[in-house]
Design a protein around this motif. Structure first.
Motif, PDB file in Angstrom:
ATOM      1  N   GLU A  88      63.632  44.047  11.462  1.00 23.80           N
ATOM      2  CA  GLU A  88      63.368  42.621  11.239  1.00 23.80           C
ATOM      3  C   GLU A  88      62.689  41.911  12.406  1.00 23.80           C
ATOM      4  OE1 GLU A  88      66.784  42.021  13.890  1.00 23.80           O
ATOM      5  OE2 GLU A  88      65.986  43.623  12.652  1.00 23.80           O
ATOM      6  N   LEU A  89      62.201  42.639  13.413  1.00 23.07           N
ATOM      7  CA  LEU A  89      61.616  41.973  14.571  1.00 23.07           C
ATOM      8  C   LEU A  89      60.168  41.555  14.349  1.00 23.07           C
ATOM      9  CD1 LEU A  89      63.101  44.040  17.528  1.00 23.07           C
ATOM     10  CD2 LEU A  89      64.002  41.969  16.456  1.00 23.07           C
ATOM     11  N   ALA A  90      59.530  42.108  13.315  1.00 25.26           N
ATOM     12  CA  ALA A  90      58.132  41.746  13.056  1.00 25.26           C
ATOM     13  C   ALA A  90      57.869  41.484  11.582  1.00 25.26           C
ATOM     14  CB  ALA A  90      57.208  42.855  13.549  1.00 25.26           C
ATOM     15  N   SER A  91      58.904  41.521  10.755  1.00 23.85           N
ATOM     16  CA  SER A  91      58.780  41.244   9.316  1.00 23.85           C
ATOM     17  C   SER A  91      60.157  40.858   8.811  1.00 23.85           C
ATOM     18  CB  SER A  91      58.255  42.477   8.569  1.00 23.85           C
ATOM     19  OG  SER A  91      59.207  43.526   8.620  1.00 23.85           O
TER      20      SER A  91
ATOM     21  N   HIS B  40      55.624  46.216  20.963  1.00 21.98           N
ATOM     22  CA  HIS B  40      57.054  46.140  21.255  1.00 21.98           C
ATOM     23  C   HIS B  40      57.560  44.696  21.288  1.00 21.98           C
ATOM     24  CE1 HIS B  40      57.129  50.418  22.384  1.00 21.98           C
ATOM     25  NE2 HIS B  40      55.926  50.183  22.870  1.00 21.98           N
ATOM     26  N   ALA B  41      58.853  44.566  21.008  1.00 24.52           N
ATOM     27  CA  ALA B  41      59.492  43.249  21.058  1.00 24.52           C
ATOM     28  C   ALA B  41      60.669  43.221  22.027  1.00 24.52           C
ATOM     29  CB  ALA B  41      59.960  42.830  19.668  1.00 24.52           C
TER      30      ALA B  41
ATOM     31  N   ILE C 142      63.696  41.647   7.159  1.00 24.61           N
ATOM     32  CA  ILE C 142      64.503  42.851   7.289  1.00 24.61           C
ATOM     33  C   ILE C 142      64.399  43.726   6.044  1.00 24.61           C
ATOM     34  CG2 ILE C 142      66.652  41.807   6.420  1.00 24.61           C
ATOM     35  CD1 ILE C 142      68.107  43.337   8.681  1.00 24.61           C
ATOM     36  N   GLU C 143      64.277  43.093   4.867  1.00 26.02           N
ATOM     37  CA  GLU C 143      64.193  43.855   3.624  1.00 26.02           C
ATOM     38  C   GLU C 143      62.847  44.548   3.470  1.00 26.02           C
ATOM     39  OE1 GLU C 143      65.087  40.665   3.799  1.00 26.02           O
ATOM     40  OE2 GLU C 143      67.216  40.659   3.207  1.00 26.02           O
ATOM     41  N   GLU C 144      61.757  43.836   3.769  1.00 23.61           N
ATOM     42  CA  GLU C 144      60.436  44.450   3.663  1.00 23.61           C
ATOM     43  C   GLU C 144      60.283  45.584   4.675  1.00 23.61           C
ATOM     44  OE1 GLU C 144      57.998  44.031   1.410  1.00 23.61           O
ATOM     45  OE2 GLU C 144      59.511  42.811   0.384  1.00 23.61           O
ATOM     46  N   GLY C 145      60.793  45.349   5.871  1.00 18.39           N
ATOM     47  CA  GLY C 145      60.745  46.401   6.873  1.00 18.39           C
ATOM     48  C   GLY C 145      61.529  47.630   6.444  1.00 18.39           C
ATOM     49  N   ALA C 146      62.701  47.405   5.840  1.00 24.22           N
ATOM     50  CA  ALA C 146      63.525  48.528   5.388  1.00 24.22           C
ATOM     51  C   ALA C 146      62.847  49.310   4.277  1.00 24.22           C
ATOM     52  CB  ALA C 146      64.887  48.014   4.937  1.00 24.22           C
ATOM     53  N   LYS C 147      62.154  48.614   3.373  1.00 24.62           N
ATOM     54  CA  LYS C 147      61.415  49.310   2.307  1.00 24.62           C
ATOM     55  C   LYS C 147      60.363  50.232   2.902  1.00 24.62           C
ATOM     56  CE  LYS C 147      61.881  45.663  -1.204  1.00 24.62           C
ATOM     57  NZ  LYS C 147      61.131  44.620  -1.980  1.00 24.62           N
ATOM     58  N   ASP C 148      59.610  49.708   3.868  1.00 28.42           N
ATOM     59  CA  ASP C 148      58.579  50.522   4.511  1.00 28.42           C
ATOM     60  C   ASP C 148      59.200  51.684   5.284  1.00 28.42           C
ATOM     61  OD1 ASP C 148      56.529  48.948   3.545  1.00 28.42           O
ATOM     62  OD2 ASP C 148      56.345  47.747   5.372  1.00 28.42           O
ATOM     63  N   LEU C 149      60.296  51.402   5.970  1.00 26.73           N
ATOM     64  CA  LEU C 149      60.933  52.424   6.784  1.00 26.73           C
ATOM     65  C   LEU C 149      61.444  53.577   5.930  1.00 26.73           C
ATOM     66  CD1 LEU C 149      61.765  53.218   9.648  1.00 26.73           C
ATOM     67  CD2 LEU C 149      63.934  52.028   9.262  1.00 26.73           C
ATOM     68  N   PHE C 150      61.952  53.280   4.767  1.00 23.05           N
ATOM     69  CA  PHE C 150      62.445  54.328   3.863  1.00 23.05           C
ATOM     70  C   PHE C 150      61.339  55.342   3.574  1.00 23.05           C
ATOM     71  CE2 PHE C 150      63.305  56.016  -0.418  1.00 23.05           C
ATOM     72  CZ  PHE C 150      64.593  56.489  -0.251  1.00 23.05           C
ATOM     73  N   GLU C 151      60.138  54.837   3.289  1.00 19.77           N
ATOM     74  CA  GLU C 151      59.011  55.730   2.990  1.00 19.77           C
ATOM     75  C   GLU C 151      58.535  56.453   4.252  1.00 19.77           C
ATOM     76  OE1 GLU C 151      58.158  56.392  -0.009  1.00 19.77           O
ATOM     77  OE2 GLU C 151      59.434  54.856  -0.896  1.00 19.77           O
ATOM     78  N   SER C 152      58.574  55.773   5.392  1.00 25.80           N
ATOM     79  CA  SER C 152      58.148  56.402   6.641  1.00 25.80           C
ATOM     80  C   SER C 152      59.070  57.547   7.030  1.00 25.80           C
ATOM     81  CB  SER C 152      58.097  55.366   7.763  1.00 25.80           C
ATOM     82  OG  SER C 152      57.086  54.408   7.521  1.00 25.80           O
ATOM     83  N   LEU C 153      60.366  57.367   6.809  1.00 25.36           N
ATOM     84  CA  LEU C 153      61.308  58.440   7.127  1.00 25.36           C
ATOM     85  C   LEU C 153      61.089  59.645   6.221  1.00 25.36           C
ATOM     86  CD1 LEU C 153      64.560  56.360   7.762  1.00 25.36           C
ATOM     87  CD2 LEU C 153      63.108  57.476   9.470  1.00 25.36           C
TER      88      LEU C 153
ATOM     89  N   GLY D   3      57.779  50.039   9.375  1.00 25.42           N
ATOM     90  CA  GLY D   3      59.176  49.751   9.063  1.00 25.42           C
ATOM     91  C   GLY D   3      59.813  48.997  10.209  1.00 25.42           C
ATOM     92  N   HIS D   4      59.863  49.638  11.371  1.00 30.47           N
ATOM     93  CA  HIS D   4      60.321  48.905  12.556  1.00 30.47           C
ATOM     94  C   HIS D   4      59.352  47.763  12.834  1.00 30.47           C
ATOM     95  CE1 HIS D   4      62.163  48.138  16.421  1.00 30.47           C
ATOM     96  NE2 HIS D   4      60.993  48.313  17.026  1.00 30.47           N
ATOM     97  N   THR D   5      58.067  48.053  12.757  1.00 25.64           N
ATOM     98  CA  THR D   5      57.002  47.046  12.749  1.00 25.64           C
ATOM     99  C   THR D   5      55.931  47.521  11.768  1.00 25.64           C
ATOM    100  OG1 THR D   5      55.651  48.050  14.493  1.00 25.64           O
ATOM    101  CG2 THR D   5      57.396  46.531  15.200  1.00 25.64           C
ATOM    102  N   PRO D   6      55.096  46.616  11.269  1.00 21.80           N
ATOM    103  CA  PRO D   6      54.084  47.025  10.284  1.00 21.80           C
ATOM    104  C   PRO D   6      53.044  47.999  10.827  1.00 21.80           C
ATOM    105  CG  PRO D   6      54.458  44.653  10.173  1.00 21.80           C
ATOM    106  CD  PRO D   6      55.166  45.142  11.398  1.00 21.80           C
TER     107      PRO D   6
END
Length: 243
Positions: free
Chosen positions: A149-152, A59-60, A154-165, A112-115
């Protein structure tokens, strides 16, 4: 199955105690440092021994109570295998399962939120062999998705989050969703004050889930981002054991 949701307001966060009453094995998910004794007291009232403590991510926005809770109970501390820490923990990866008595925990890697973010799909095997609910941390929340964007970047996190969702919304529509935060949290936008939902309802009405194109989703996640938590870098480092 025994299940308790704790809605905390300073900071705004949700944590959970669940598990098998008949075999006295309990699990705490996303504990806060200041609430550790509450989880222990509640588990005692319910006749459960805490055998697993899980953080869905490092957590951040608040200091985790996981390590303190582990020290007091002797439970195993569970994180995704990619978690960058200076201390030992029990690693899990996508698809791993653990049993707490008759309660089955299936771990999904949902970055996504974090790696290192994980979600926990929960099955009460005394009632059936299909999942009942999922603890989604700060990935899928009620009304929107977690910031990225708290641990990566914002764009890389969003890419990962899209797949996680996509992974989470492939679960059956009736499965209940219990997130790690709700309205007022700095870790998401447009969050509902109702701290639970279902996969089916979120697929129909969640703002983030209405966007089917990855590039449009990345653009959506980079706009109207709420202010970052105070001292978020230091808080995350403390949860990594690096402060």
């Amino acid at each position: 199955m025994l299940f308790r949701q704790y809605l905390l307001t300073n900071p705004i966060a949700a944590s959970y105690l669940l598990g098998c009453g008949s075999l006295s094995q309990g699990v705490v998910v996303d504990p806060l440092e200041d609430e550790v004794d509450i989880y222990i007291e509640e588990a005692k009232k319910l006749g459960m021994n805490i055998v697993y403590v899980i953080d869905t991510h490092l957590h951040a926005d608040h200091v985790s109570g996981a390590k303190k809770l582990v020290e007091k109970t002797g439970a195993q501390y569970i994180l995704h295998q990619s978690a960058d820490t200076s201390y030992d923990f029990t690693p899990v990866q996508d698809g791993d399962e653990l049993m707490a008595g008759n309660t089955k925990l299936t771990f999904l890697h949902t970055p996504g939120h974090t790696p290192e973010h994980i979600s926990v799909v929960v099955t009460d095997t005394t009632r059936g062999d299909q999942p009942w609910f999922v603890l989604t941390g700060h990935t899928l929340m009620v009304g929107d998705a977690g910031r990225t964007e708290l641990a990566s970047s914002i764009e890389e996190g969003a890419k990962d989050l899209f797949e996680s969702l996509k992974k989470l919304t492939s679960l059956e529509d009736h499965i209940e969703v219990y997130p790690g935060a709700f309205s007022g949290s700095v870790c998401g936008r447009k969050l509902s004050g109702k701290p639970s939902s279902t996969i089916g309802f979120e697929k129909r009405f969640n703002h983030a889930l209405q966007i089917g194109n990855k590039e449009e989703f990345i653009d959506y996640m980079t706009k109207d981002v709420p202010p970052r938590p105070d001292n978020f870098k230091e808080i995350r480092k403390k949860n990594q054991g690096k402060l």
